[in-house]
Every structure is written in C-alpha cells, then in structure tokens.
Design a protein around this motif. Structure first.
Motif, mmCIF file in Angstrom:
data_model
loop_
_atom_site.group_PDB
_atom_site.id
_atom_site.type_symbol
_atom_site.label_atom_id
_atom_site.label_comp_id
_atom_site.label_asym_id
_atom_site.label_seq_id
_atom_site.Cartn_x
_atom_site.Cartn_y
_atom_site.Cartn_z
ATOM 1 N N ALA A 44 38.312 34.733 37.977
ATOM 2 C CA ALA A 44 38.188 35.132 36.197
ATOM 3 C C ALA A 44 36.148 36.172 36.980
ATOM 4 C CB ALA A 44 37.520 33.753 35.924
ATOM 5 N N ALA A 45 35.630 35.796 38.099
ATOM 6 C CA ALA A 45 34.275 36.466 38.021
ATOM 7 C C ALA A 45 35.010 38.304 38.466
ATOM 8 C CB ALA A 45 33.844 35.683 39.342
ATOM 9 N N HIS A 46 35.715 38.459 39.100
ATOM 10 C CA HIS A 46 36.180 39.494 38.864
ATOM 11 C C HIS A 46 37.062 40.134 38.226
ATOM 12 C CE1 HIS A 46 38.623 42.488 41.174
ATOM 13 N NE2 HIS A 46 37.529 42.926 42.346
ATOM 14 N N ARG A 47 37.528 39.537 37.671
ATOM 15 C CA ARG A 47 38.335 39.793 36.312
ATOM 16 C C ARG A 47 37.405 40.530 35.127
ATOM 17 N NH1 ARG A 47 43.758 41.598 36.759
ATOM 18 N NH2 ARG A 47 45.008 40.973 34.361
ATOM 19 N N PHE A 48 36.193 39.696 34.639
ATOM 20 C CA PHE A 48 35.273 39.615 34.287
ATOM 21 C C PHE A 48 34.381 41.093 34.208
ATOM 22 C CE2 PHE A 48 31.336 39.281 32.171
ATOM 23 C CZ PHE A 48 31.388 39.323 30.583
ATOM 24 N N LEU A 49 34.199 41.398 35.357
ATOM 25 C CA LEU A 49 32.960 42.368 35.512
ATOM 26 C C LEU A 49 33.919 43.399 35.535
ATOM 27 C CD1 LEU A 49 30.721 40.754 38.175
ATOM 28 C CD2 LEU A 49 30.080 40.687 35.838
ATOM 29 N N SER A 50 35.303 43.738 36.559
ATOM 30 C CA SER A 50 35.566 44.880 36.615
ATOM 31 C C SER A 50 36.136 45.558 35.427
ATOM 32 C CB SER A 50 36.601 44.974 37.783
ATOM 33 O OG SER A 50 37.806 43.660 38.013
ATOM 34 N N GLU A 51 37.331 44.037 34.747
ATOM 35 C CA GLU A 51 37.925 44.641 34.101
ATOM 36 C C GLU A 51 37.089 44.815 32.060
ATOM 37 O OE1 GLU A 51 40.706 45.847 33.240
ATOM 38 O OE2 GLU A 51 40.683 45.919 35.448
ATOM 39 N N ARG A 52 36.152 44.204 31.939
ATOM 40 C CA ARG A 52 34.687 43.488 30.631
ATOM 41 C C ARG A 52 33.963 44.246 31.025
ATOM 42 N NH1 ARG A 52 37.187 39.716 27.459
ATOM 43 N NH2 ARG A 52 35.880 40.415 26.101
ATOM 44 N N ARG A 53 33.395 44.693 32.392
ATOM 45 C CA ARG A 53 32.196 45.056 32.248
ATOM 46 C C ARG A 53 32.225 46.666 32.925
ATOM 47 N NH1 ARG A 53 31.252 42.691 28.643
ATOM 48 N NH2 ARG A 53 29.564 40.898 28.168
ATOM 49 N N GLY A 54 33.403 46.982 33.402
ATOM 50 C CA GLY A 54 33.440 48.127 34.248
ATOM 51 C C GLY A 54 32.648 48.289 35.674
ATOM 52 N N LEU A 55 32.174 46.976 36.018
ATOM 53 C CA LEU A 55 31.336 47.255 36.900
ATOM 54 C C LEU A 55 32.151 47.959 38.531
ATOM 55 C CD1 LEU A 55 28.245 44.713 36.437
ATOM 56 C CD2 LEU A 55 28.478 47.256 36.389
ATOM 57 N N PRO A 56 32.154 48.316 39.360
ATOM 58 C CA PRO A 56 32.364 48.387 40.760
ATOM 59 C C PRO A 56 32.245 47.070 41.557
ATOM 60 C CG PRO A 56 31.258 50.203 40.666
ATOM 61 C CD PRO A 56 31.027 49.242 39.504
ATOM 62 N N VAL A 57 33.285 46.113 41.793
ATOM 63 C CA VAL A 57 33.037 45.195 42.771
ATOM 64 C C VAL A 57 34.052 44.878 43.896
ATOM 65 C CG1 VAL A 57 33.537 42.600 42.344
ATOM 66 C CG2 VAL A 57 32.291 43.286 40.112
ATOM 67 N N ARG A 58 33.270 43.781 44.762
ATOM 68 C CA ARG A 58 34.219 43.636 46.147
ATOM 69 C C ARG A 58 33.540 42.024 46.345
ATOM 70 N NH1 ARG A 58 32.405 47.027 50.489
ATOM 71 N NH2 ARG A 58 33.415 48.190 49.727
ATOM 72 N N LEU A 59 35.457 41.725 46.331
ATOM 73 C CA LEU A 59 34.698 40.423 46.863
ATOM 74 C C LEU A 59 35.635 39.419 47.499
ATOM 75 C CD1 LEU A 59 35.444 38.284 43.229
ATOM 76 C CD2 LEU A 59 36.027 37.128 44.987
ATOM 77 N N THR A 60 35.023 38.299 48.195
ATOM 78 C CA THR A 60 35.211 37.807 49.241
ATOM 79 C C THR A 60 35.486 36.329 48.418
ATOM 80 O OG1 THR A 60 34.425 39.759 50.666
ATOM 81 C CG2 THR A 60 35.013 37.286 51.753
ATOM 82 N N GLY A 61 36.322 35.321 48.951
ATOM 83 C CA GLY A 61 36.649 34.287 48.859
ATOM 84 C C GLY A 61 36.719 33.520 50.247
ATOM 85 N N VAL A 62 35.633 32.185 50.643
ATOM 86 C CA VAL A 62 35.715 31.596 51.825
ATOM 87 C C VAL A 62 35.800 30.412 51.206
ATOM 88 C CG1 VAL A 62 34.297 30.571 53.809
ATOM 89 C CG2 VAL A 62 33.478 33.763 53.007
#
Length: 407
Positions: A213-231
C-alpha cells in the motif's frame, strides 16, 4: 522553503487568510492537540465546494467513529466557521493552496512554528469543488492491489471480513502521507529522484499489506520515485510477497531474515516497523538508528519483555499498586516501554510523536511512534531516572550499549 517562529496569533492569521481564499485553497487539515488542551475533534478537513446556492466552505469534522460534514456560504458564514475552528486547540495545521503549502505547528511555548514551501510550475494543484465527489480514499477499494492481497473480491469491493484491515491501511497511508510531506517541507527528508528514489524498508513486513500500500500510494498517487524492500523472518512471506509484486508490476524486493541481520544495499530513508512483536520493535528501532534513517514509523505490538521484568523487580514506593495486578502491570508495561523508546529516540537526535495509529475499536495495538531525524539530541536524564527507579533493562537500551541501571 522558509521557516519562522512567530506568535500564535500571527501564525493563525496566515492560516485564516489561506482558508478563506476560495480561489486558491485546495485542501486544509487540522489535527493533533496542544500541550495544554485538546480540541473537540480528532481531525478537521476543509475545502471549497460549488453548490446550487453558491460557493461554500465544506468542513468535515472527524470524531472517534464518524465524519460530520457542514457547508458554510462564502462570506460571513464561512468566516465564522473558520474562526471557530482556529479557536480550537489544534496542534497542527496544514494548508495546501494552488501556489504553496503552509504547515503550522504549535510549540510547547505556545508559539507558531510556520513552514511554507512554494509550489513549482510542474507541481501545481487545482482545487476540486465538486460537492458529490466520490469518498476521498487514499487508495480506492477497486485498486487491483486489494484483490491481489485478498482484501477485495473480484468486483473490487472490500470483503466485510477485511474492512478493518482496509481501514488500517487507509489510516496508515494518511499518517505516512502527512509525515513524508512534513519532513520534506522542513528539509528533514531528501528530495527523491528517478536516479536515487526514496528508499523505504519495512521490517517485519509479514504478508505486505502496508508494504504494498505504501509503495502504491507514494508512487501512483503522489508520483514519488520509490524503492521498497520488505524484510521478514519467514521465507514463505518472502516468496508470497515477491509473487504479488511480480503480478502487480511493483518494483519491490523482499528479504528473508531477522531484523537485526538484514542486509540492504543502501541505508534507507524511511523505516517502517508495524506490529513487530515485543522486542522485534526494539531491533527495528536500533537498525533505523544505525542507518540514520530520516523518518521512522513504528507501531509496537505486545510488550512482554518489560512486563516480565516488572513482575520480578521490586516496585518502588508508592507505586506498587501500578504493578500488583496482572492486567494493570501489562498496561503499565505498554506505556513504560514506549515512553522509554521515545526517550531513546529523542536522545539520538529525533523529534518523536507518540500518536494513535488506528481507532482502538479496530485493534488494541494502536500506538504509533513517529520519529523524524532533526539532529537535536535530548539528554538521557529522564530515561536514566525511569530505568533506575523501576530496576529494568530495556532491550533498545541494550542494543544501543547503554549501561544497566545502577551501573
């Protein structure tokens, strides 16, 4: 971007001017409380709408369970509504107009700390004045993400049994959105670029509801370039999340391993640790501190470690009644643990807010620690006094190599 500290009257006058600018206001939000008082509403949102009777200021007030909407005609009625809200002891105002964003925070001394950031030409925003618009969601129910995660059915409707989880996602995204916007406005979070995206790590990500959800929102709704890692410690979670990411076309990577041993190619800008159990939250906070992360959002889950220590330690007089009964001891341990974590974060140069994550009717584990790295470290006096008084050894203190009580 400019920052200044001025009298509360001066700061609120700036807010009032933007709120009543019906040609410029895009959206405004009031939230939080002041040191000495709390407002009558949890949160208030404002925008201008066009009705048959003319332009009105729409005010949506949120209590603990629902939203209450009212519309006020442009002119005296709208002015009176704004004055009433400005008289409420909100701790924060964020006002977005077509040409700038203004953030006001009421300080402990009762002054107004005001930050303004002018919008660039390619970041222009236009007011939306439709009255009967769809309900404002951070991510719509029919986003393919929710069907892939099992929250929505094939027709894009959230399943009744998963509505609480959906609300949790929405509440989290609101906090994440405000936190990132505020940190960027104040210069505490670097501007991401396509070549160097915003690096986010979710420690103890589980099945990745909030990660995706964080990746989707920040990249799609806010247009921010995001690199996400889950541990996550479970390989099953890694494989499941990797498959979901591939199916949705989301650029994210997942690592199977403990929080303390996870290896990342670069230090993250933002660290998430949401409902990591017991001392796993301490492990996550220690990693965030080691990375000098700019923003940390941690929602602790269960506090067995300090509760067990309180059960064995001699309680200080006259506080024995706080820990004599099991249920009171557990609740006190929750509060004490998170208070100590907040103090340690502050001692490492972070501004910390301890806030409600989601409404308590959805989950009893609803505390969130929001920490922004500002560089202004506070002394450890209060932490040392609490640890010595109760005879305990917090896990985060151990990870930071702090001496034990009495040492």
């Amino acid at each position: 971007m400019s920052s200044r500290t001025e009298t509360l009257e001066q700061g609120l006058a700036r807010v009032r001017e933007d709120l009543l600018a019906d040609d410029r206001l895009v959206r405004a939000v009031a939230s939080g409380k002041r040191r000495t008082a709390a407002p009558g509403w949890r949160r208030v949102e404002l925008r201008w709408v066009d009705l048959k009777a003319g332009r009105h200021l729409q005010v949506v007030r949120y209590d603990a369970t629902q939203a209450h909407t009212s519309n006020h005609l442009l002119g005296e009625a709208a002015g009176a509504a704004v004055d009433g809200l400005l008289a409420e002891p909100f701790g924060n105002w964020t006002v977005e107009t077509t040409d700038r964003q203004l953030s006001l925070r009421v300080t402990k001394k009762g002054d107004a700390q005001v930050h303004t950031a002018q919008r660039q030409a390619d970041d222009a925003a236009a007011p939306t004045r439709d009255h009967d618009r769809a309900k404002d969601r951070m991510l719509p129910e029919d986003d393919p993400l929710f069907a892939a995660l099992g929250l929505a059915d094939a027709r894009g409707r959230i399943k009744p049994s998963r509505m609480a989880k959906y609300r949790q996602v929405e509440d989290f995204l609101r906090i994440l959105d405000r936190s990132i916007a505020d940190a960027r406005t104040r210069g505490h979070l670097r501007p991401p670029t396509p070549e160097d995206p915003l690096r986010i790590v979710d420690l103890g990500c589980g099945n990745g509801y909030l990660t995706f959800a964080a990746h989707r929102f920040l990249s799609e709704r806010r247009g921010l370039p995001v690199r996400l890692t889950g541990v996550d410690v479970k390989e099953q979670s890694r494989d499941h999340n990797a498959a979901v990411a591939a199916g949705l076309g989301i650029d994210a990577s997942f690592v199977a391993g403990t929080i303390g041993d996870a290896e990342l190619p670069e230090p993250p800008d933002v660290v998430l640790a949401l409902h990591a159990c017991d001392t796993a939250t301490d492990d996550a906070l220690a990693r965030a501190l080691g990375w000098d992360a700019s923003l940390v959002l941690a929602a602790p889950c269960c506090h067995h470690d300090i509760a067990a220590q309180l059960r064995k330690a001699d309680s200080p007089s006259p506080y024995t009644s706080l820990v004599r009964d099991g249920i009171l001891r557990e609740r006190f341990a929750d509060t004490l643990t998170d208070a100590l974590r907040a103090q340690l974060l502050r001692s490492c140069g972070y501004r910390v807010d301890v806030m409600e994550f989601v409404d308590s009717k959805h989950t009893p584990r609803n505390t969130l620690l929001r920490a922004v790295r500002t560089g202004g470290a506070q002394p450890l006096d209060e932490y040392d006094d609490l640890v010595a008084t109760w005879g305990i050894r917090p896990r985060l203190g151990e990870l930071l190599d702090l001496p034990a009580a009495g040492a």
